[in-house]
Design a protein around this motif. Sequence first.
Motif, PDB file in Angstrom:
ATOM      1  N   VAL A 231     -21.501  -7.738  -1.104  1.00 42.30           N
ATOM      2  CA  VAL A 231     -21.539  -7.058  -2.047  1.00 42.30           C
ATOM      3  C   VAL A 231     -23.235  -6.195  -2.264  1.00 42.30           C
ATOM      4  O   VAL A 231     -23.452  -6.844  -1.204  1.00 42.30           O
ATOM      5  CB  VAL A 231     -20.831  -6.519  -3.565  1.00 42.30           C
ATOM      6  CG1 VAL A 231     -19.539  -6.811  -4.111  1.00 42.30           C
ATOM      7  CG2 VAL A 231     -22.148  -7.931  -4.651  1.00 42.30           C
ATOM      8  N   VAL A 232     -23.549  -4.894  -2.488  1.00 40.71           N
ATOM      9  CA  VAL A 232     -24.569  -5.046  -2.014  1.00 40.71           C
ATOM     10  C   VAL A 232     -25.786  -3.973  -3.339  1.00 40.71           C
ATOM     11  O   VAL A 232     -24.437  -3.774  -3.846  1.00 40.71           O
ATOM     12  CB  VAL A 232     -24.931  -3.463  -0.624  1.00 40.71           C
ATOM     13  CG1 VAL A 232     -26.696  -3.046  -1.336  1.00 40.71           C
ATOM     14  CG2 VAL A 232     -24.538  -4.104   0.511  1.00 40.71           C
ATOM     15  N   ASP A 233     -26.761  -4.544  -4.380  1.00 38.94           N
ATOM     16  CA  ASP A 233     -27.170  -4.308  -4.908  1.00 38.94           C
ATOM     17  C   ASP A 233     -27.950  -2.446  -4.726  1.00 38.94           C
ATOM     18  O   ASP A 233     -29.482  -3.233  -3.763  1.00 38.94           O
ATOM     19  CB  ASP A 233     -28.489  -5.702  -5.680  1.00 38.94           C
ATOM     20  CG  ASP A 233     -28.766  -4.275  -6.219  1.00 38.94           C
ATOM     21  OD1 ASP A 233     -29.450  -3.493  -7.363  1.00 38.94           O
ATOM     22  OD2 ASP A 233     -29.425  -5.853  -7.303  1.00 38.94           O
ATOM     23  N   SER A 234     -27.908  -1.607  -4.837  1.00 40.53           N
ATOM     24  CA  SER A 234     -28.036  -0.457  -3.630  1.00 40.53           C
ATOM     25  C   SER A 234     -29.168  -0.492  -4.957  1.00 40.53           C
ATOM     26  O   SER A 234     -30.568   0.216  -4.257  1.00 40.53           O
ATOM     27  CB  SER A 234     -27.150   0.273  -4.250  1.00 40.53           C
ATOM     28  OG  SER A 234     -27.297   0.589  -5.481  1.00 40.53           O
ATOM     29  N   ASP A 235     -29.778  -1.017  -5.974  1.00 42.39           N
ATOM     30  CA  ASP A 235     -31.456  -1.448  -6.704  1.00 42.39           C
ATOM     31  C   ASP A 235     -32.286  -1.755  -6.075  1.00 42.39           C
ATOM     32  O   ASP A 235     -33.204  -1.625  -6.115  1.00 42.39           O
ATOM     33  CB  ASP A 235     -31.017  -0.755  -7.952  1.00 42.39           C
ATOM     34  CG  ASP A 235     -30.275  -0.250  -8.919  1.00 42.39           C
ATOM     35  OD1 ASP A 235     -29.995   1.173  -8.092  1.00 42.39           O
ATOM     36  OD2 ASP A 235     -29.897  -0.643  -9.881  1.00 42.39           O
ATOM     37  N   ARG A 236     -31.955  -2.989  -5.303  1.00 41.90           N
ATOM     38  CA  ARG A 236     -32.666  -3.177  -4.598  1.00 41.90           C
ATOM     39  C   ARG A 236     -32.583  -3.649  -3.423  1.00 41.90           C
ATOM     40  O   ARG A 236     -33.782  -3.834  -2.671  1.00 41.90           O
ATOM     41  CB  ARG A 236     -32.013  -5.123  -4.934  1.00 41.90           C
ATOM     42  CG  ARG A 236     -33.014  -6.387  -4.611  1.00 41.90           C
ATOM     43  CD  ARG A 236     -32.969  -7.203  -5.375  1.00 41.90           C
ATOM     44  NE  ARG A 236     -33.638  -9.229  -5.019  1.00 41.90           N
ATOM     45  CZ  ARG A 236     -33.826  -9.338  -5.465  1.00 41.90           C
ATOM     46  NH1 ARG A 236     -32.484 -10.076  -6.590  1.00 41.90           N
ATOM     47  NH2 ARG A 236     -34.676 -10.902  -5.410  1.00 41.90           N
ATOM     48  N   CYS A 237     -31.543  -2.835  -2.626  1.00 45.13           N
ATOM     49  CA  CYS A 237     -32.221  -2.512  -0.854  1.00 45.13           C
ATOM     50  C   CYS A 237     -33.144  -1.891  -0.430  1.00 45.13           C
ATOM     51  O   CYS A 237     -33.415  -0.843  -1.336  1.00 45.13           O
ATOM     52  CB  CYS A 237     -30.493  -2.608  -0.424  1.00 45.13           C
ATOM     53  SG  CYS A 237     -30.649  -1.255   0.704  1.00 45.13           S
ATOM     54  N   VAL A 238     -33.971  -1.736   0.488  1.00 47.72           N
ATOM     55  CA  VAL A 238     -34.832  -0.938   1.286  1.00 47.72           C
ATOM     56  C   VAL A 238     -34.282   0.005   1.958  1.00 47.72           C
ATOM     57  O   VAL A 238     -35.386   0.622   2.371  1.00 47.72           O
ATOM     58  CB  VAL A 238     -35.721  -2.373   0.931  1.00 47.72           C
ATOM     59  CG1 VAL A 238     -35.995  -2.876  -0.039  1.00 47.72           C
ATOM     60  CG2 VAL A 238     -35.311  -2.912   1.739  1.00 47.72           C
TER      61      VAL A 238
END
Length: 258
Positions: free
Chosen positions: A129-136
Amino acid sequence: MDAIRRSLLGQMARLSAGAALIPFSSLAQAGINQQPARREGDPTKRYGMLVDLRQCIGCQACTVSCHIENAAPLGQFRTTVSQYEVQHQESGELATFMLPRLCNHCENPPCVPVCPVEATYQQQDGIVVVDSDRCVGCAYCVNACPYDARFINQRTQTADKCTFCAHRLEVGLLPACVESCVGGARVIGDMRDPQSQISRMIYEHRDALMVLQPEKHTLPQVFYLGMDERFTTRPTAEPVALEVLDPHGQEMGYEFHH
């Protein structure tokens, strides 16, 4: 200052700030054999998917239902069904071959260790999965994926991909693509449960199952039944007309020449 200019400056500021926080040691140490610890998810389960290509009719119901369920931007898809026109080597007869594509939720995912901020991670149940709040939005994971299963979401400017609809699995529902498949071609389940449908099918068809690009040693957990061995690697091919286009407006399909 107009709204578009404010939005662009906001994105630039966000990316600049995110880039400033990326530790250079993370980039230097990233590698496929250095997987970070898994987190979240049910450690007693290991989800996988089996796609029975004998049942796929290429209707794209999975593509549409996934697009709606996950609110992907127009022209960007978490799953698609590539359509191939193949020609018999001896008779010259033409046939159409359907190949559903999605994230393979690999046992050894190359997208995870290259993420400099650990926004892309693997759950204990195997789902990536991807943590969109953390992704740059650096797109390192997009480039690392050998299956073209990732993209930078045009709306959020973060990495996006199939998650096996983890939010639905958590409440006992099937992923949107599985639920909408009219031919029942997609089967998902816990491979650690010997009584699950996917476990029984893997046992029954073990010698006939294939994965995409096995030479990459990523150990994909999406298995294909009824696939010609030539499709396990990326073919040298020319596009044919399809209704589904990629984010750049290119046709998503190929034609083999023999």
